[in-house]
Design an enzyme around this catalytic site. Structure first.
Site, PDB file in Angstrom:
ATOM      1  N   ASN A 116       0.867  -1.181   0.000  1.00  0.00           N
ATOM      2  CA  ASN A 116       0.000   0.000   0.000  1.00  0.00           C
ATOM      3  C   ASN A 116       0.903   1.231   0.000  1.00  0.00           C
ATOM      4  O   ASN A 116       1.490   1.556   1.026  1.00  0.00           O
ATOM      5  CB  ASN A 116      -0.880  -0.051   1.263  1.00  0.00           C
ATOM      6  CG  ASN A 116      -1.679   1.215   1.466  1.00  0.00           C
ATOM      7  OD1 ASN A 116      -1.777   2.057   0.564  1.00  0.00           O
ATOM      8  ND2 ASN A 116      -2.263   1.367   2.642  1.00  0.00           N
ATOM      9  N   TRP A 117       1.006   1.849  -1.150  1.00  0.00           N
ATOM     10  CA  TRP A 117       1.924   3.004  -1.264  1.00  0.00           C
ATOM     11  C   TRP A 117       1.361   4.269  -0.628  1.00  0.00           C
ATOM     12  O   TRP A 117       2.059   5.260  -0.512  1.00  0.00           O
ATOM     13  CB  TRP A 117       2.253   3.262  -2.746  1.00  0.00           C
ATOM     14  CG  TRP A 117       3.284   2.334  -3.304  1.00  0.00           C
ATOM     15  CD1 TRP A 117       3.814   1.227  -2.696  1.00  0.00           C
ATOM     16  CD2 TRP A 117       3.949   2.455  -4.572  1.00  0.00           C
ATOM     17  NE1 TRP A 117       4.746   0.642  -3.517  1.00  0.00           N
ATOM     18  CE2 TRP A 117       4.851   1.380  -4.665  1.00  0.00           C
ATOM     19  CE3 TRP A 117       3.854   3.353  -5.630  1.00  0.00           C
ATOM     20  CZ2 TRP A 117       5.667   1.189  -5.793  1.00  0.00           C
ATOM     21  CZ3 TRP A 117       4.656   3.171  -6.736  1.00  0.00           C
ATOM     22  CH2 TRP A 117       5.563   2.094  -6.814  1.00  0.00           C
ATOM     23  N   LYS A 118       0.100   4.258  -0.279  1.00  0.00           N
ATOM     24  CA  LYS A 118      -0.545   5.446   0.298  1.00  0.00           C
ATOM     25  C   LYS A 118      -0.314   6.662  -0.636  1.00  0.00           C
ATOM     26  O   LYS A 118      -0.214   6.470  -1.846  1.00  0.00           O
ATOM     27  CB  LYS A 118      -0.042   5.688   1.722  1.00  0.00           C
ATOM     28  CG  LYS A 118      -0.138   4.410   2.570  1.00  0.00           C
ATOM     29  CD  LYS A 118       0.104   4.627   4.024  1.00  0.00           C
ATOM     30  CE  LYS A 118      -0.014   3.297   4.747  1.00  0.00           C
ATOM     31  NZ  LYS A 118       0.058   3.450   6.187  1.00  0.00           N
ATOM     32  N   HIS A 145      -9.400   1.399   5.131  1.00  0.00           N
ATOM     33  CA  HIS A 145      -8.105   1.573   5.803  1.00  0.00           C
ATOM     34  C   HIS A 145      -8.296   2.542   6.963  1.00  0.00           C
ATOM     35  O   HIS A 145      -9.103   3.471   6.871  1.00  0.00           O
ATOM     36  CB  HIS A 145      -7.072   2.114   4.806  1.00  0.00           C
ATOM     37  CG  HIS A 145      -5.685   2.082   5.372  1.00  0.00           C
ATOM     38  ND1 HIS A 145      -5.234   3.038   6.243  1.00  0.00           N
ATOM     39  CD2 HIS A 145      -4.673   1.192   5.224  1.00  0.00           C
ATOM     40  CE1 HIS A 145      -3.984   2.741   6.605  1.00  0.00           C
ATOM     41  NE2 HIS A 145      -3.625   1.625   5.989  1.00  0.00           N
ATOM     42  N   GLU A 192      -6.659   4.961   7.890  1.00  0.00           N
ATOM     43  CA  GLU A 192      -6.444   6.368   7.523  1.00  0.00           C
ATOM     44  C   GLU A 192      -7.687   6.946   6.843  1.00  0.00           C
ATOM     45  O   GLU A 192      -7.895   8.165   6.857  1.00  0.00           O
ATOM     46  CB  GLU A 192      -5.181   6.492   6.637  1.00  0.00           C
ATOM     47  CG  GLU A 192      -3.930   6.311   7.489  1.00  0.00           C
ATOM     48  CD  GLU A 192      -2.739   5.705   6.786  1.00  0.00           C
ATOM     49  OE1 GLU A 192      -2.680   5.729   5.557  1.00  0.00           O
ATOM     50  OE2 GLU A 192      -1.861   5.188   7.503  1.00  0.00           O
ATOM     51  N   GLU A 215      -5.206  -4.664  10.796  1.00  0.00           N
ATOM     52  CA  GLU A 215      -4.129  -3.699  10.987  1.00  0.00           C
ATOM     53  C   GLU A 215      -4.379  -2.912  12.272  1.00  0.00           C
ATOM     54  O   GLU A 215      -5.190  -1.961  12.269  1.00  0.00           O
ATOM     55  CB  GLU A 215      -4.086  -2.711   9.819  1.00  0.00           C
ATOM     56  CG  GLU A 215      -3.877  -3.353   8.472  1.00  0.00           C
ATOM     57  CD  GLU A 215      -3.297  -2.364   7.476  1.00  0.00           C
ATOM     58  OE1 GLU A 215      -2.182  -2.607   7.013  1.00  0.00           O
ATOM     59  OE2 GLU A 215      -3.947  -1.343   7.194  1.00  0.00           O
ATOM     60  N   GLY A 231       2.864   2.272  10.664  1.00  0.00           N
ATOM     61  CA  GLY A 231       3.888   3.307  10.478  1.00  0.00           C
ATOM     62  C   GLY A 231       4.675   3.648  11.734  1.00  0.00           C
ATOM     63  O   GLY A 231       5.397   4.640  11.764  1.00  0.00           O
ATOM     64  N   SER A 249       3.587  -2.123  10.211  1.00  0.00           N
ATOM     65  CA  SER A 249       5.037  -2.225  10.432  1.00  0.00           C
ATOM     66  C   SER A 249       5.624  -3.582  10.047  1.00  0.00           C
ATOM     67  O   SER A 249       6.557  -4.068  10.700  1.00  0.00           O
ATOM     68  CB  SER A 249       5.381  -1.881  11.890  1.00  0.00           C
ATOM     69  OG  SER A 249       5.052  -0.523  12.154  1.00  0.00           O
ATOM     70  N   GLY A 261       2.858  -1.209   4.197  1.00  0.00           N
ATOM     71  CA  GLY A 261       2.905   0.205   3.837  1.00  0.00           C
ATOM     72  C   GLY A 261       4.313   0.624   3.466  1.00  0.00           C
ATOM     73  O   GLY A 261       4.811   0.343   2.368  1.00  0.00           O
ATOM     74  N   GLY A 262       5.010   1.266   4.414  1.00  0.00           N
ATOM     75  CA  GLY A 262       6.325   1.851   4.160  1.00  0.00           C
ATOM     76  C   GLY A 262       7.303   0.919   3.462  1.00  0.00           C
ATOM     77  O   GLY A 262       8.010   1.333   2.536  1.00  0.00           O
TER      78      GLY A 262
END
Ligand code: PGA
Length: 266
Positions: free
Chosen positions: A18-20, A108, A110, A178, A184, A223, A244-245
């Site tokens: 997930n590149w956000k 998500h 966010e 999640e 993150g 993470s 994610g990251g």
């Protein structure tokens, strides 16, 4: 994405990046390196695991056009519940499908936190994904306060019940657990805690979908890194990861996929 069983008849894992709101055209080279690795050095992995990148909406079409040599799939990060209309700034599930996506993330944290999305909204978005022929990756997870108040299982069960539409099946729905506090932050729950939540989610799914509920992929997200992926991916009822990251760099993402060389599908 209709096949959910591995050759061994177990649930076929999915690792989705997930590149956000990260990624310009130049970043596509990272995704394309993953695709190339899956076609070459990491070929045995593409036989075992579904691999997906969910870039920002601006890159979905171009990535879908360029990738696929190694079987890399492309997903969206969110969709509107309507097919088309006066919804400035939104993208419909049909548009994502038209651009070459095979899945879309919905709910998500966010989106739930920053955009006030309720379970009802998430359910409508998942339903829209199914209408467009996309797999809905439905995210759930507790906040730190909820975990500290020992509400995790209640909160996640309520999200599962409220966020899954009538149309959900193992072929068109993936759950991503999640914990909000793990996203993150570099913090990850104990594997025992992950196992407890995934077991509860599996129970909710089989109550609702019967045998088919046993085949729904339940991803862990928050993470995930190359260093912890093997431990997390070997937990019962963890059928992959939402990353994610660490999905932004091919090397890290491939390091996470490498966990499957160690643990195999499960
Ligand atoms: P993270 O994000 O891997 O950077 O923690 C996961 C996610 O939000 O899907």
């Amino acid at each position: 994405m209709t096949e959910t069983t591995s050759k061994a008849g177990r649930v076929r894992p999915l690792v989705a990046g997930n590149w956000k709101m990260n990624g310009l055209k130049a970043s596509l080279s990272e995704a394309l390196s993953v695709d190339e690795a899956l076609a070459g050095d990491a070929k045995e992995l593409s036989a075992q695991v579904d691999v997906m990148i969910c870039p920002p909406a601006t890159l979905v079409m171009v990535l879908a056009e360029l990738a696929g040599k190694g079987g890399l799939k492309v997903g969206g990060q969110d969709c509107h519940w309507s097919e088309a209309g006066a919804n400035t700034g939104d993208v419909s599930a049909e548009m994502l499908a038209d651009a070459g996506a095979s899945a879309v993330i919905v709910g998500h944290s966010e989106r739930r936190c920053d955009h006030g999305e309720t379970d009802r909204v998430v359910r409508d978005k998942a339903s829209a994904a199914h209408r467009a022929g996309l797999t809905a990756i439905v995210c759930v997870g507790e906040t730190l306060g909820q975990r500290q108040a020992q509400l995790t299982l209640d909160v996640v069960a309520r999200q599962i019940r409220g966020s899954l539409p009538e149309t959900a099946t193992a072929a068109n729905t993936v759950i991503a657990y999640e914990p909000v506090w793990a996203i993150g932050t570099g913090l990850v729950p104990e594997v025992g805690d992950v196992a407890e939540v995934h077991r509860m989610i599996r129970g909710e799914l089989t109550n609702r979908l019967g045998e088919d509920g046993g085949m729904v992929r339940i991803l862990y997200g928050g993470s995930v890194k190359p260093s912890n992926a093997a431990a997390l991916m070997s937990v019962d009822n963890v059928n992959g990861a939402l990353v994610g990251g660490a999905s932004l760099l091919a090397e890290d993402f491939l390091g996470i996929l490498g966990a499957y060389s160690e643990v195999g599908p499960g």
